[in-house]
Write a protein that holds these residues in place. Structure first.
Motif: not given
Length: 258
Positions: A152-176
């Protein structure tokens, strides 16, 4: 050092991999090793205790070898990392370089490479039950949480470098979906770990969205600079695009629970 060893320089394996990966003409390597610093760096790696060598193009478009990853890579680089303490043999007939050296590429965008490494190597390896034999359940849960937190941290940083706010999904989404059906049938949320993960990530989302909503053009103004109309328009245009992207993420079927 270089003079004594000039008659036995044999780095064809490194040269072949570098030229092929970086798509260089064959003579580029020959020109590179004429530089004493590059030449000695390669010899220290092949014959002495140096553990890593990175081959890349510098700002002057010259092929160079360094003992660490250069800052601000312009193009892809390659690295050679010793996998053991076994002395390297460079004689063509008995060379062991391929057996004891790891070859790899370095992206000019390291965050992309790190993200791929996490998604395709680290998480599958550590989430594989076969690699968790004998681990206590608490340790397994903690490792999983840390892995997805890192992602999630890397995902958010990746978005910040591109001027986007990325919302990482939580752990366990496959069982949601399964947990949702159970909650609708029984009126109870039995997966407390998933519930906690969702609550935690939603709190982070709120902070991320709030940060975007509170942005204004004040930061454009400095003591000796006042933003021009075009700067204002550009700022609000990018902000609108970012909010639109956030909205599309929140409407994604993985997020919307019906």
């Amino acid at each position: 050092m270089a003079g004594a060893e000039a008659d036995r320089e044999n780095w064809d394996i490194l040269a072949e991999y570098s030229n092929k990966t970086l798509r260089l003409k064959a003579d580029r390597w020959g020109k590179a090793v004429q530089n004493e610093e590059t030449k000695n760096t390669l010899l220290d790696f092949l014959d002495y205790d140096s553990q890593l060598v990175v081959v890349s193009l510098n700002q002057s478009n010259q092929l160079v070898a360094t003992t660490e990853v250069p800052a601000g890579l312009r193009t892809k680089g390659v690295y050679f990392l010793k996998a053991s303490d076994v002395p390297l043999v460079r004689d063509e007939e008995s060379t062991n370089v391929r057996q004891h050296v790891i070859f790899g590429d370095i992206s000019p965008q390291p965050l992309d490479q790190l993200s791929t490494l996490i998604e395709e190597v680290i998480i599958p390896m550590l989430e594989n039950p076969a690699n968790r034999g004998g681990w206590p359940e608490m340790v397994c849960e903690d490792v999983s949480h840390q892995l997805y937190s890192l992602r999630g941290t890397v995902y958010r940083m990746w978005g910040q470098l591109r001027g986007q706010t990325l919302l990482p999904l939580p752990f366990g989404m496959d069982t949601l979906e399964k947990a949702e059906r159970h909650a609708l049938d029984t009126g109870e949320m039995t997966d407390s770990q998933l519930k906690s993960a969702i609550e935690g990530v939603v709190i982070k989302w709120v902070h991320q969205v709030d940060e975007v909503l509170t942005q204004d053009t004040d930061h454009l103004a400095a003591l000796d600079h006042f933003p021009k109309p075009l700067e204002e328009i550009t700022f609000w245009s990018k902000r609108r695009q970012n909010l639109s992207h956030i909205s599309s993420q929140l409407k994604d079927k993985k997020v919307c629970i019906r």
